[in-house]
Enzyme design. Structure first.
Site, short mmCIF file in Angstrom:
data_model
loop_
_atom_site.label_atom_id
_atom_site.label_comp_id
_atom_site.label_asym_id
_atom_site.label_seq_id
_atom_site.Cartn_x
_atom_site.Cartn_y
_atom_site.Cartn_z
N SER A 1 70.62 -40.94 10.01
CA SER A 1 70.88 -39.50 10.25
C SER A 1 72.16 -39.03 9.58
CB SER A 1 70.97 -39.20 11.75
OG SER A 1 70.00 -39.85 12.49
N HIS B 1 79.58 -40.61 14.17
CA HIS B 1 79.66 -40.36 15.61
C HIS B 1 81.07 -40.62 16.12
CE1 HIS B 1 75.31 -40.07 15.94
NE2 HIS B 1 75.16 -41.23 15.35
N LYS C 1 68.56 -41.76 21.21
CA LYS C 1 69.36 -40.55 21.33
C LYS C 1 68.49 -39.30 21.27
CE LYS C 1 73.39 -42.52 18.97
NZ LYS C 1 74.47 -42.51 19.94
N CYS D 1 69.55 -32.26 -13.82
CA CYS D 1 68.81 -31.88 -12.61
C CYS D 1 69.12 -30.41 -12.35
CB CYS D 1 69.25 -32.75 -11.43
SG CYS D 1 68.70 -32.16 -9.84
C1 LIG Z 1 66.70 -43.87 12.16
C2 LIG Z 1 68.13 -44.27 12.12
C3 LIG Z 1 69.14 -43.31 12.29
C4 LIG Z 1 70.47 -43.72 12.28
N1 LIG Z 1 71.47 -42.77 12.33
C5 LIG Z 1 72.77 -43.16 12.26
C6 LIG Z 1 73.80 -42.20 12.25
O1 LIG Z 1 73.57 -40.99 12.19
N2 LIG Z 1 75.08 -42.65 12.29
C7 LIG Z 1 75.38 -43.96 12.32
O2 LIG Z 1 76.55 -44.29 12.40
N3 LIG Z 1 74.43 -44.90 12.26
C8 LIG Z 1 73.12 -44.52 12.22
N4 LIG Z 1 72.14 -45.46 12.16
C9 LIG Z 1 72.51 -46.88 12.17
C10 LIG Z 1 72.98 -47.37 10.83
O3 LIG Z 1 72.18 -46.86 9.78
C11 LIG Z 1 72.95 -48.89 10.86
O4 LIG Z 1 73.66 -49.34 11.99
C12 LIG Z 1 73.57 -49.50 9.63
O5 LIG Z 1 73.03 -48.93 8.46
C13 LIG Z 1 73.35 -51.00 9.62
O6 LIG Z 1 73.91 -51.49 8.43
P1 LIG Z 1 73.90 -53.03 8.09
O7 LIG Z 1 74.81 -53.18 6.93
O8 LIG Z 1 74.15 -53.82 9.32
O9 LIG Z 1 72.40 -53.36 7.68
P2 LIG Z 1 71.65 -53.16 6.27
O10 LIG Z 1 71.95 -51.85 5.67
O11 LIG Z 1 70.22 -53.48 6.50
O12 LIG Z 1 72.32 -54.27 5.35
C14 LIG Z 1 71.93 -55.61 5.44
C15 LIG Z 1 71.65 -56.11 4.03
O13 LIG Z 1 71.42 -57.51 4.07
C16 LIG Z 1 70.52 -57.83 3.04
N5 LIG Z 1 69.93 -59.13 3.34
C17 LIG Z 1 69.11 -59.44 4.36
N6 LIG Z 1 68.76 -60.74 4.29
C18 LIG Z 1 69.38 -61.27 3.21
C19 LIG Z 1 69.39 -62.55 2.62
N7 LIG Z 1 68.66 -63.56 3.11
N8 LIG Z 1 70.12 -62.74 1.51
C20 LIG Z 1 70.87 -61.73 0.98
N9 LIG Z 1 70.87 -60.48 1.50
C21 LIG Z 1 70.13 -60.24 2.61
C22 LIG Z 1 69.52 -56.68 3.11
O14 LIG Z 1 68.78 -56.54 1.91
C23 LIG Z 1 70.41 -55.49 3.40
O15 LIG Z 1 70.78 -54.79 2.23
C24 LIG Z 1 70.80 -45.10 12.13
C25 LIG Z 1 69.79 -46.03 11.91
C26 LIG Z 1 68.48 -45.62 11.86
C27 LIG Z 1 67.41 -46.62 11.54
#
Ligand SMILES: Cc1cc2nc3c(=O)[nH]c(=O)nc-3n(C[C@H](O)[C@H](O)[C@H](O)COP(=O)(O)OP(=O)(O)OC[C@H]3O[C@@H](n4cnc5c(N)ncnc54)[C@H](O)[C@@H]3O)c2cc1C
Length: 458
Positions: free
Chosen positions: A46, A50, A249, A386
């Protein structure tokens, strides 16, 4: 290759951690399985920073969001991030909802040190004329803001890289061997990478990374959130929130920094960690629930639908701790709905855990907090590519020249916002591919054009 610390996962959490750790005098690498960063959960959310007003009081999530909110202003300035402090209103349409706000959310926000106040119907409608006349008032959360969520990931990585961090793409970790001194990460292509510490920031797959060293202490399951993007005029200044349910939420309507508005998300527990499909049911559900907040939204035109997957964890709170099996693996896992907002706070917390473990890790005497310098320029850089978003050839060339550069059209879209207009790229795709060819001159042009379409969805 030998590192002191390897961060697995190039989403917002892994990039923020790498950025933070790049200020320490250690050899560090960020490892990502995809050909670009921001291909996991972080690419579809989103886009709200927050305040943590509703994070469970006393939780680790509340603690790191609170700390992150102190860090964001400098990061936004140094990384030149698109950011707007809009404020949010959680609207009450019944006495019951009013009591939930007064009894639960105001108390919780106070416990988390976040400024909120109950405001009346007139004040809400003055700033947000599109909101339903059925409201009886609402909770105003001044600090809630919107940001470019993709740029946040790339710029953390770019600044980290200029401080010496290696950003390694196309490297899927398939196996991890542990010895007394270090881990050996076996990559899909058979390559081996050694590291003293691993930071597990693999999002949906962080449970799989943990289990590679025999740590099965938590599991992650996906919860899908579908969105509609509209370019219709939505007469709101604030982010409009419903009173949440126990599961999520709820569906909100928020302005986006790229112009336009987002409606959603749904909250659907699914099994497949790769299922980002959008559905007619999701579309209908979003329309129905958003119409409770903004009745005319039932008629908004959707220019795009997309879905993201939340990492729902078997534990209630964020998991930021040493592995129970090997303390040299530190998890940053179960980062469910607020990871974008919390990311700098999570990074600071991880750094503290690491340093508490290893006193030899010292801060560098000097590091760069700001972005690398501008790139080379060419005479036709000002040509508009664009038309809907006024993106020039120079802007596209600039991102292609970066060391962490886009691998395909999707990566160009997320870095420049070209292709995000109503036309969804129907006019500019061929021109963008021509520019990409300038940077793939040594390869097979047909293949690189094909590659640029991989993962791209109009
Ligand atoms: C619908 C929705 C709405 C949201 N809205 C908000 C919001 O408004 N505000 C907010 O703060 N948060 C929001 N969030 C939460 C936020 O987007 C996530 O908490 C955050 O993006 C998580 O990031 P991450 O780096 O943990 O995971 P990811 O972005 O998934 O990063 C993990 C990475 O690890 C890599 N990976 C996995 N396995 C391996 C492997 N074996 N080897 C190498 N690489 C690997 C993946 O390819 C990926 O790129 C929302 C989430 C969703 C789904």
């Amino acid at each position: 290759m030998n590192y002191d610390v390897v961060v697995i996962g190039g989403g917002i959490v892994g990039s923020a951690i790498t950025h933070k750790l790049s200020t320490y005098d250690i050899e560090i690498a960020l490892i990502e399985k995809e050909p670009d960063l921001c291909e996991g959960i972080s690419k579809a959310n989103s886009a709200i920073i927050h305040t943590g007003f509703d994070a469970p009081a006393g939780s680790l999530e509340a603690e790191v969001i609170s700390h992150a909110n102190k860090l964001w202003p400098d990061i936004i300035k140094n990384h030149q991030l698109a950011f707007e402090k809009r404020g949010a209103v959680m609207v009450a349409t019944s006495e019951e909802e009013k009591h939930i706000i007064l009894d639960k959310y105001i108390m919780n926000a106070k416990a988390n040190g976040v400024d909120v106040k109950w405001i009346g119907k007139e004040e809400i409608l003055k700033n947000n004329p599109a909101v339903t006349r059925e409201i009886i008032g609402g909770l105003f959360i001044e600090g809630e803001s919107i940001i470019d969520p993709w740029e946040a990931v790339y710029k953390f990585a770019e600044v980290a890289e200029q401080n010496g961090a290696a950003i390694l793409l196309n490297k899927e970790v398939k196996q991890i061997k542990s010895s007394a001194q270090h881990f050996t990460l076996i990559i899909k292509n058979g390559e081996e990478i050694k590291s003293k510490y691993i930071i597990n920031a693999a999002g949906l797959y962080s449970d799989a990374i943990a289990s590679m060293i025999g740590d099965n202490s938590f599991t992650i399951t996906p919860r899908k959130g579908q969105f509609i993007v509209t370019k219709d005029k939505v007469d709101i200044k604030n982010i409009i929130l419903p009173v949440p349910s126990a599961k999520s939420k709820g569906k909100l309507i928020t302005p986006a920094v790229f112009k336009g508005h987002l409606l959603g998300p749904t909250a659907e527990d699914i099994d497949d960690k790769a299922d980002r499909s959008t559905t007619e049911e999701g579309f209908k559900e979003i329309r129905k629930e958003c119409a409770r907040l903004i009745p005319v939204s039932i008629n908004y035109t959707s220019v795009k639908q997309y879905a993201g997957l939340r990492a729902v964890c078997s534990e209630d709170d964020y998991i930021i701790r040493k592995s129970v099996v090997n303390p040299r693996m530190i998890h940053a896992a179960g980062i469910r709905s607020t990871g974008l907002s919390a990311s700098p706070g999570i990074a600071a917390y991880v750094a503290e855990v690491l340093i508490a473990d290893d006193a030899s890790i010292k801060k560098k005497e000097q590091w760069k907090a700001e972005l690398p310098q501008q790139m080379n320029t060419q005479t036709d850089d000002n040509e508009i590519i664009c038309l809907t978003r006024n993106i020039t050839k120079g802007e596209i060339r600039e991102v292609l020249q970066k060391s962490v550069s886009p691998a395909n059209l999707d990566g160009i879209k997320r870095r420049t916002t070209a292709l995000l207009g109503e036309c969804q790229g129907s006019c500019c795709i061929p021109k963008i591919i021509d520019i990409m060819e300038e940077f793939h001159s040594d390869g097979d042009p047909v293949k690189s054009v094909q590659d640029s379409f991989i993962g791209y969805k109009i």
